[in-house]
Design a protein around this motif. Structure first.
Motif, PDB file in Angstrom:
ATOM      1  N   VAL A 233       0.839  -1.203   0.000  1.00  0.00           N
ATOM      2  CA  VAL A 233       0.000   0.000   0.000  1.00  0.00           C
ATOM      3  C   VAL A 233       0.872   1.250   0.000  1.00  0.00           C
ATOM      4  O   VAL A 233       0.552   2.250  -0.664  1.00  0.00           O
ATOM      5  N   LEU A 234       1.988   1.218   0.726  1.00  0.00           N
ATOM      6  CA  LEU A 234       2.889   2.370   0.770  1.00  0.00           C
ATOM      7  C   LEU A 234       3.415   2.701  -0.625  1.00  0.00           C
ATOM      8  O   LEU A 234       3.458   3.878  -1.017  1.00  0.00           O
ATOM      9  N   VAL A 235       3.822   1.689  -1.362  1.00  0.00           N
ATOM     10  CA  VAL A 235       4.297   1.910  -2.728  1.00  0.00           C
ATOM     11  C   VAL A 235       3.163   2.424  -3.612  1.00  0.00           C
ATOM     12  O   VAL A 235       3.369   3.298  -4.471  1.00  0.00           O
ATOM     13  N   ALA A 236       1.962   1.900  -3.398  1.00  0.00           N
ATOM     14  CA  ALA A 236       0.815   2.385  -4.162  1.00  0.00           C
ATOM     15  C   ALA A 236       0.530   3.848  -3.867  1.00  0.00           C
ATOM     16  O   ALA A 236       0.179   4.622  -4.764  1.00  0.00           O
ATOM     17  N   VAL A 237       0.705   4.243  -2.605  1.00  0.00           N
ATOM     18  CA  VAL A 237       0.528   5.650  -2.231  1.00  0.00           C
ATOM     19  C   VAL A 237       1.554   6.515  -2.952  1.00  0.00           C
ATOM     20  O   VAL A 237       1.245   7.616  -3.423  1.00  0.00           O
ATOM     21  N   ARG A 238       2.761   6.015  -3.059  1.00  0.00           N
ATOM     22  CA  ARG A 238       3.812   6.753  -3.764  1.00  0.00           C
ATOM     23  C   ARG A 238       3.447   6.960  -5.230  1.00  0.00           C
ATOM     24  O   ARG A 238       3.643   8.046  -5.783  1.00  0.00           O
TER      25      ARG A 238
END
Length: 372
Positions: A233-238
């Motif tokens: 999810v963190l990478v998706a937020v990026r």
């Protein structure tokens, strides 16, 4: 999938190399006498330990920048706070052995005519309390700052400018004598840690080894975290914060958690740095230090973890060699290096390595694919 496998292999190699280098340097210093061809000088041990603390700082920046898209230009404040927490502990250990032989107050407080120990210095004579503060103080600052910034949806260059302002404001505050942290001189003249003299070869090797273990553990911890749902999810937020928000996630919570963990790692790096260099002062909060740390990550390879470690060690090794010959030109060389890497090596030094080979599994009874 193949990129993830390749990254895991790079991290495994980085962990092995970091630990192996620490073993080789430590044995070379302790097992061989000075003058022997295999002897590693004590100053090299100190440099290796310092580079490793920088590597841990770079790793913390790569977590939030490479995987969270948060370009922090103020991670020096977390590094410095962790260093001050360790420095306060070692200052309390000096006691009556100081210049003024005061059993409680550090020398600089006696010199400034302080009569009692400030409340925020209490408990730092205990190692567990000091280590708790090494993680807690940077983590709390990151939580407070991130909560306000992410809640207001501050992103991009605006967030970077605010982080730089944060570290600059902290530097100005710590320069004040009435803050109780030694003013512009900072904290120094440390004697021992856990009962062992800091100037002994054995303690220097131990601190260097502890730094190597911290870097290896940091690589494993961060990679394991990024492999979870949180990391995805963190990478998706990026990559697409608005889309993640529309899917029902709260990007602020993920970015805040990453920032807090990053700040704790930076604080630990600062705590390991101080006993090896013997001093901590407000110059560690200088914005240029935070910007330089970002350059380490860019040079090594953003979003690879192992590249951050490589960049920190490579750039600082180059700095040591370059400043010995042309110290006044180092900043120009660093700026030129950043420009060249940005233009010619967008994936950093890690990008020079060949991509991992793809293995095709062919089940029994199934014809192998024909070459195109």
């Amino acid at each position: 999938m193949m990129r993830a496998i390749g990254n895991d292999r790079l991290i495994a190699v980085a962990v092995v190399l970091v630990l192996a280098a620490a073993v080789v340097v430590g044995i070379g210093n302790l097992a061989f006498a000075p003058g022997d061809r295999l002897h590693v000088p004590t100053h090299v041990v100190g440099l290796a330990g310092k580079y490793l603390t920088y590597a841990l700082l770079a790793l913390s920046i790569d977590l939030v920048w490479g995987y969270g898209g948060i370009l922090s230009l103020g991670h020096g404040v977390f590094f410095g706070l962790g260093g001050y927490a360790m420095g306060m502990h070692m200052m309390r250990l000096i006691g009556p052995r100081g210049v003024y032989a005061h059993p409680v107050l550090p020398d600089f407080m006696v010199f400034l005519s302080w009569t009692e120990l400030p409340w925020y210095w209490r408990g730092f004579d205990l190692f567990p309390v000091a280590m708790l503060m090494v993680a807690l103080v940077p983590g709390l600052l990151a939580f407070g700052f991130g909560f306000l910034a992410f809640r207001a949806r501050v992103t991009g260059v605006y967030l970077s400018i605010i982080t730089q302002a944060l570290t600059f404001a902290t530097m100005l505050a710590f320069f004040r004598n009435d803050m109780g942290f030694g003013g512009n001189n900072g904290l120094t003249d440390f004697r021992d840690l856990l009962g062992f003299p800091l100037r002994s070869d054995g303690m220097r090797v131990t601190l260097m080894a502890a730094s190597a273990i911290a870097v290896a553990a940091g690589l494993i911890l961060v990679r394991a975290l990024l492999a979870t749902r949180f990391g995805l999810v963190l990478v998706a937020v990026r990559d697409a914060e608005s889309r993640v928000r529309f899917l029902g996630y709260r990007p602020e919570a993920y970015k805040l958690a990453a920032l807090v963990l990053s700040a704790v790692l930076a604080g630990i790096a600062g705590a390991l740095y101080v006993p090896q260099v013997g001093i901590i002062n407000p110059s560690e909060f200088a914005p240029t230090n935070s910007i330089e740390a970002v350059i380490w990550v860019a040079v090594g390879g953003r979003g690879t973890l192992a590249g951050a470690v490589l960049g920190a060690v490579a750039v600082n090794l180059g700095k040591t060699l370059f400043t010995a010959a042309l110290p006044e030109l180092w900043l120009f060389a660093l700026g030129g290096l950043f420009i060249l890497v940005t233009l010619l090596l967008p994936r950093g030094l890690i990008g020079l390595l060949p991509p991992p080979r793809e293995f095709v599994r062919v089940d029994a009874g199934t014809p192998a694919p024909r070459p195109a």
